[in-house]
Scaffold this motif. Structure first.
Motif, PDB file in Angstrom:
ATOM      1  N   PHE A  22       0.827  -1.205   0.000  1.00  0.00           N
ATOM      2  CA  PHE A  22       0.000   0.000   0.000  1.00  0.00           C
ATOM      3  C   PHE A  22       0.860   1.253   0.000  1.00  0.00           C
ATOM      4  N   LYS A  23       0.396   2.235  -0.750  1.00  0.00           N
ATOM      5  CA  LYS A  23       1.085   3.523  -0.775  1.00  0.00           C
ATOM      6  C   LYS A  23       0.348   4.544   0.081  1.00  0.00           C
ATOM      7  N   VAL A  24      -0.975   4.374   0.199  1.00  0.00           N
ATOM      8  CA  VAL A  24      -1.773   5.294   1.015  1.00  0.00           C
ATOM      9  C   VAL A  24      -2.607   4.481   1.998  1.00  0.00           C
ATOM     10  N   PHE A  25      -2.837   5.058   3.179  1.00  0.00           N
ATOM     11  CA  PHE A  25      -3.455   4.303   4.254  1.00  0.00           C
ATOM     12  C   PHE A  25      -4.952   4.083   4.055  1.00  0.00           C
ATOM     13  N   LYS A  26      -5.584   4.861   3.191  1.00  0.00           N
ATOM     14  CA  LYS A  26      -7.010   4.645   2.994  1.00  0.00           C
ATOM     15  C   LYS A  26      -7.275   3.271   2.379  1.00  0.00           C
ATOM     16  N   GLU A  27      -6.243   2.678   1.787  1.00  0.00           N
ATOM     17  CA  GLU A  27      -6.396   1.355   1.199  1.00  0.00           C
ATOM     18  C   GLU A  27      -6.505   0.257   2.250  1.00  0.00           C
ATOM     19  N   ILE A  28      -6.360   0.634   3.523  1.00  0.00           N
ATOM     20  CA  ILE A  28      -6.529  -0.364   4.580  1.00  0.00           C
ATOM     21  C   ILE A  28      -7.934  -0.938   4.543  1.00  0.00           C
ATOM     22  N   ASN A  29      -8.894  -0.154   4.035  1.00  0.00           N
ATOM     23  CA  ASN A  29     -10.264  -0.658   3.946  1.00  0.00           C
ATOM     24  C   ASN A  29     -10.397  -1.811   2.965  1.00  0.00           C
ATOM     25  N   GLU A  30      -9.453  -1.937   2.036  1.00  0.00           N
ATOM     26  CA  GLU A  30      -9.464  -3.089   1.134  1.00  0.00           C
ATOM     27  C   GLU A  30      -9.263  -4.372   1.932  1.00  0.00           C
ATOM     28  N   VAL A  31      -8.352  -4.324   2.898  1.00  0.00           N
ATOM     29  CA  VAL A  31      -8.108  -5.490   3.750  1.00  0.00           C
ATOM     30  C   VAL A  31      -9.303  -5.722   4.670  1.00  0.00           C
ATOM     31  N   ILE A  32      -9.829  -4.640   5.233  1.00  0.00           N
ATOM     32  CA  ILE A  32     -10.981  -4.734   6.127  1.00  0.00           C
ATOM     33  C   ILE A  32     -12.162  -5.385   5.410  1.00  0.00           C
ATOM     34  N   ASN A  33     -12.428  -4.933   4.201  1.00  0.00           N
ATOM     35  CA  ASN A  33     -13.558  -5.479   3.443  1.00  0.00           C
ATOM     36  C   ASN A  33     -13.290  -6.897   2.952  1.00  0.00           C
ATOM     37  N   ALA A  34     -12.071  -7.142   2.495  1.00  0.00           N
ATOM     38  CA  ALA A  34     -11.738  -8.460   1.947  1.00  0.00           C
ATOM     39  C   ALA A  34     -11.861  -9.567   2.990  1.00  0.00           C
ATOM     40  N   HIS A  35     -11.510  -9.239   4.242  1.00  0.00           N
ATOM     41  CA  HIS A  35     -11.514 -10.254   5.294  1.00  0.00           C
ATOM     42  C   HIS A  35     -12.663 -10.073   6.287  1.00  0.00           C
ATOM     43  N   GLN A  36     -13.553  -9.114   6.004  1.00  0.00           N
ATOM     44  CA  GLN A  36     -14.712  -8.852   6.865  1.00  0.00           C
ATOM     45  C   GLN A  36     -14.292  -8.626   8.321  1.00  0.00           C
ATOM     46  N   ILE A  37     -13.385  -7.692   8.480  1.00  0.00           N
ATOM     47  CA  ILE A  37     -12.822  -7.364   9.792  1.00  0.00           C
ATOM     48  C   ILE A  37     -13.859  -6.656  10.672  1.00  0.00           C
ATOM     49  N   ASP A  38     -13.888  -7.024  11.961  1.00  0.00           N
ATOM     50  CA  ASP A  38     -14.818  -6.406  12.914  1.00  0.00           C
ATOM     51  C   ASP A  38     -14.165  -5.305  13.742  1.00  0.00           C
ATOM     52  N   LEU A  39     -12.851  -5.424  13.952  1.00  0.00           N
ATOM     53  CA  LEU A  39     -12.151  -4.493  14.841  1.00  0.00           C
ATOM     54  C   LEU A  39     -10.697  -4.369  14.416  1.00  0.00           C
ATOM     55  N   VAL A  40     -10.172  -3.137  14.502  1.00  0.00           N
ATOM     56  CA  VAL A  40      -8.749  -2.896  14.274  1.00  0.00           C
ATOM     57  C   VAL A  40      -8.115  -2.565  15.614  1.00  0.00           C
ATOM     58  N   VAL A  41      -7.006  -3.215  15.941  1.00  0.00           N
ATOM     59  CA  VAL A  41      -6.272  -2.920  17.182  1.00  0.00           C
ATOM     60  C   VAL A  41      -4.909  -2.376  16.792  1.00  0.00           C
ATOM     61  N   MET A  42      -4.572  -1.202  17.321  1.00  0.00           N
ATOM     62  CA  MET A  42      -3.355  -0.514  16.897  1.00  0.00           C
ATOM     63  C   MET A  42      -2.591   0.016  18.107  1.00  0.00           C
ATOM     64  N   GLY A  43      -1.293  -0.095  18.075  1.00  0.00           N
ATOM     65  CA  GLY A  43      -0.461   0.410  19.161  1.00  0.00           C
ATOM     66  C   GLY A  43      -0.106   1.862  18.966  1.00  0.00           C
ATOM     67  N   SER A  44       0.139   2.546  20.074  1.00  0.00           N
ATOM     68  CA  SER A  44       0.567   3.936  20.048  1.00  0.00           C
ATOM     69  C   SER A  44       1.573   4.153  21.155  1.00  0.00           C
ATOM     70  N   HIS A  45       2.246   5.288  21.110  1.00  0.00           N
ATOM     71  CA  HIS A  45       3.220   5.630  22.140  1.00  0.00           C
ATOM     72  C   HIS A  45       2.523   5.863  23.476  1.00  0.00           C
ATOM     73  N   GLY A  46       3.288   6.141  24.485  1.00  0.00           N
ATOM     74  CA  GLY A  46       2.779   6.306  25.847  1.00  0.00           C
ATOM     75  C   GLY A  46       1.870   7.484  26.051  1.00  0.00           C
ATOM     76  N   THR A  47       2.175   8.349  26.999  1.00  0.00           N
ATOM     77  CA  THR A  47       1.260   9.420  27.364  1.00  0.00           C
ATOM     78  C   THR A  47       1.869  10.788  27.110  1.00  0.00           C
ATOM     79  N   SER A  48       2.539  10.933  25.986  1.00  0.00           N
ATOM     80  CA  SER A  48       3.170  12.217  25.693  1.00  0.00           C
ATOM     81  C   SER A  48       2.278  13.125  24.852  1.00  0.00           C
ATOM     82  N   GLY A  49       1.038  12.650  24.594  1.00  0.00           N
ATOM     83  CA  GLY A  49       0.101  13.520  23.902  1.00  0.00           C
ATOM     84  C   GLY A  49      -0.195  13.066  22.493  1.00  0.00           C
ATOM     85  N   VAL A  50      -1.454  13.146  22.114  1.00  0.00           N
ATOM     86  CA  VAL A  50      -1.861  12.676  20.797  1.00  0.00           C
ATOM     87  C   VAL A  50      -1.221  13.460  19.679  1.00  0.00           C
TER      88      VAL A  50
END
Length: 277
Positions: free
Chosen positions: A88-116
């Motif tokens: 993938f070159k752009v992140f909006k294409e993540i929906n291709e994976v979501i739709n292809a595999h009928q994903i119910d939830l995405v779980v993603m890691g982020s840094h600690g508590t230094s602010g969004v």
């Protein structure tokens, strides 16, 4: 909660997300799809076909090797895991994976508590939140407990928030989590009287649910800011999860109509789940 997608970059934060997803999968019998996005540079895309194929294969094989090492975790024992590597070159294409595999939830890691604004805005996590058509659970720490018995869904009870509310309600049900609805009344952000809030909530629930069965789960909190109200209420009931609606086009900093600052993810030690409006 049949299928969970975990986008990874092989970092410690991705490992935290993977372990959280594995714990959810074991509880609900879910399948995990672990996605790595190569995001090849423009230089590679503009190269000749032969060069593109050769370099693309090299990076794919490298990612495949890293993925195999990354998935060699004891906490994945007994979990059905499918690795997915995309160019993938752009992140909006993540929906291709979501739709292809009928994903119910995405779980993603982020840094600690230094602010969004420092760690999510402009980052992979923010881009996934912006484009994902399914709920995104953002975790910042190594999971200690992921039961999610008690969660809160913060809303302004506007008509725009109905779809996000219904999706949150369905997701909380899948997670076997009790959902507390919260409206934060602040002195400098359209303060409303008790009667005005009652009318607002009643109209919202009638339109969203067709009844008022969920009215008893609505909590009105008065505080100096929406962020403080949400976090203070979460602490007071011992919540395991904070859920919010987000305008996808604006990113994670805008949870409601108007905006909520990055203070929620900055100060909350709880996982935050987003539902795109």
């Amino acid at each position: 909660m049949k299928k969970i997608l975990v986008p990874v970059d092989f970092s410690e934060h991705s490992e935290n997300a993977l372990e959280t997803a594995a714990a959810i999968a074991k509880k609900h019998g879910s399948e995990l799809y672990v996605l790595h996005m190569l995001e090849l540079s423009n230089a590679i895309y503009t190269a000749s076909t032969a060069a593109l194929n050769e370099e693309g294969v090299f990076y794919f094989k490298l990612a495949e090797k890293k993925m195999n090492t990354f998935l060699d975790r004891n906490f994945l024992d007994g979990v059905d895991v499918t690795p997915v590597i995309k160019h993938f070159k752009v992140f909006k294409e993540i929906n291709e994976v979501i739709n292809a595999h009928q994903i119910d939830l995405v779980v993603m890691g982020s840094h600690g508590t230094s602010g969004v604004k420092d760690v999510i805005i402009g980052s992979n996590a923010e881009r996934v939140v912006r484009y994902s058509e399914v709920p995104v659970l953002i975790v910042k720490h190594n999971p200690i407990l992921v039961e999610f018995n008690t969660g809160i869904f913060a809303s302004d009870f506007s008509e725009d928030a109905i779809e996000a509310y219904l999706r949150a309600k369905a997701t909380f049900k899948k997670l076997d989590s009790k959902m507390h609805l919260i409206y934060v009344n602040t002195p400098d952000n359209g303060f409303k009287s008790s009667t005005e809030i009652d009318v607002l909530v009643t109209k919202f629930l009638r339109k969203a649910d067709g009844d008022l069965e969920n009215y008893s789960n609505v909590n009105v909190v008065s505080d100096y800011s929406v962020e403080k109200g949400i976090l203070n209420f979460a602490n007071s009931i011992g919540a395991d999860l904070v859920a919010v609606a987000t305008h996808g086009r604006r990113g994670l900093a805008h949870f409601f109509e108007g905006s909520i600052s990055e203070d929620i993810a900055n100060h909350s030690t709880l996982p935050v789940m987003t539902f795109k409006i």
